[in-house]
Design an enzyme around this catalytic site. Sequence first.
Site, PDB file in Angstrom:
ATOM      1  N   LYS A  54       0.845  -1.199   0.000  1.00  8.70           N
ATOM      2  CA  LYS A  54       0.000   0.000   0.000  1.00  8.70           C
ATOM      3  C   LYS A  54       0.875   1.241   0.000  1.00  8.70           C
ATOM      4  O   LYS A  54       0.658   2.180  -0.773  1.00  8.70           O
ATOM      5  CB  LYS A  54      -0.939  -0.001   1.213  1.00  8.70           C
ATOM      6  CG  LYS A  54      -2.118  -0.941   1.035  1.00  8.70           C
ATOM      7  CD  LYS A  54      -2.897  -1.170   2.322  1.00  8.70           C
ATOM      8  CE  LYS A  54      -3.952  -2.252   2.091  1.00  8.70           C
ATOM      9  NZ  LYS A  54      -4.591  -2.737   3.310  1.00  8.70           N
ATOM     10  N   GLN A  98      -5.109  -1.223   9.555  1.00  7.24           N
ATOM     11  CA  GLN A  98      -5.044  -2.576   8.992  1.00  7.24           C
ATOM     12  C   GLN A  98      -5.683  -3.592   9.952  1.00  7.24           C
ATOM     13  O   GLN A  98      -5.337  -3.623  11.144  1.00  7.24           O
ATOM     14  CB  GLN A  98      -3.573  -2.952   8.723  1.00  7.24           C
ATOM     15  CG  GLN A  98      -3.371  -4.279   8.060  1.00  7.24           C
ATOM     16  CD  GLN A  98      -3.907  -4.335   6.622  1.00  7.24           C
ATOM     17  OE1 GLN A  98      -3.654  -3.436   5.823  1.00  7.24           O
ATOM     18  NE2 GLN A  98      -4.656  -5.376   6.314  1.00  7.24           N
ATOM     19  N   ASP A 121     -11.339   2.894   3.756  1.00  6.07           N
ATOM     20  CA  ASP A 121     -11.741   1.483   3.688  1.00  6.07           C
ATOM     21  C   ASP A 121     -13.267   1.356   3.598  1.00  6.07           C
ATOM     22  O   ASP A 121     -13.775   0.284   3.286  1.00  6.07           O
ATOM     23  CB  ASP A 121     -11.270   0.739   4.954  1.00  6.07           C
ATOM     24  CG  ASP A 121     -10.114  -0.216   4.660  1.00  6.07           C
ATOM     25  OD1 ASP A 121      -9.878  -0.516   3.473  1.00  6.07           O
ATOM     26  OD2 ASP A 121      -9.463  -0.656   5.623  1.00  6.07           O
TER      27      ASP A 121
END
Length: 296
Positions: A54, A98, A121
Amino acid sequence: MTARVIDGKAFAATIRGKVAGHVARLKADHGITPGLAVVLVGEDPASQVYVRNKGKQTAEAGMASFEHRLDAGTSEADLLALVARLNADPTVHGILVQLPLPGHMNAELVINAIDPAKDVDGFHISNVGLLGTGQKAMVPCTPLGCLMLLRDLHGDLSGMEAVVIGRSNIVGKPMAQLLLGDSCTVTIAHSRTRDLPAVVRRADIVVAAVGRPEMVTGDWIRPGATVIDVGINRIETDGKTRLVGDVDYASAAKVAGAITPVPGGVGPMTIACLLANTVTAACRANRLPEPEGLTA
Ligand code: NAD
């Protein structure tokens, strides 16, 4: 019939190119550099790989990448304090914590502490509600990537029969909402669905997000249907580990009209959509027009 192979790797590169173009314009015309902060708690090896990729792809798109690595023993209060700092930081337009988080942390509490406008997200309860009511939301990256692949292939999805296998909050449910938003007739199938093969056989579009290696076989697929395989499963054959999807590619590709391979299908779209969401968030934060073709 041999299915057309949907090249997610190539399409993801196109999306990243569009993102990079938009980032360059934001910098040149408005002096804005979109920034993505990724927070990793603990040493989970898979998460470390995701976070590294990422960060690399964020920088390649010309965006600012901020990495925060906290050790597994970090308290929930300290993590929430970091999230609050990132929420208040104007150079950060996207925040990703995460998952999975260590067991002593409440993941829902942490995700819902992220400013919804920075929740790239799309897991914050506000974004879930906005998506569910057809309003402008931050959309979870993997289902957004699947939608982009389907729109690229079919153009208008209106009236198509879509069957989503899996009802997780991360993939199945938002995928179904997106397909409904594009006027598909949507069925969500799951572990308690009766006669799953018969349900799947109705579909013009099958999205498999189950986590069971090669569960969906060719005889479940309606001839000519489009098959999107979200599954990523590691299996051992002849002492070697290989990645397979939730779809038995060999048999399904003989019947389907188009199919995503694993790897190289949906997987690369997820990070591309994370970058897309970050640019979208930066545009919204600055009340600028959103990039075309990068949102739902
Ligand atoms: P999950 O475990 O949260 O959900 C799986 C869903 O499958 C559940 O809703 C369950 O009801 C359903 N299910 C389980 N067994 C079933 C059965 N026998 N028949 C029908 N339905 C059944 O998983 P998830 O987070 O949604 O992920 C699904 C898969 O997608 C996994 O393989 C995961 O690794 C993969 N994934 C890939 C990406 C990507 O970037 N490509 C992103 C997220 C998840």
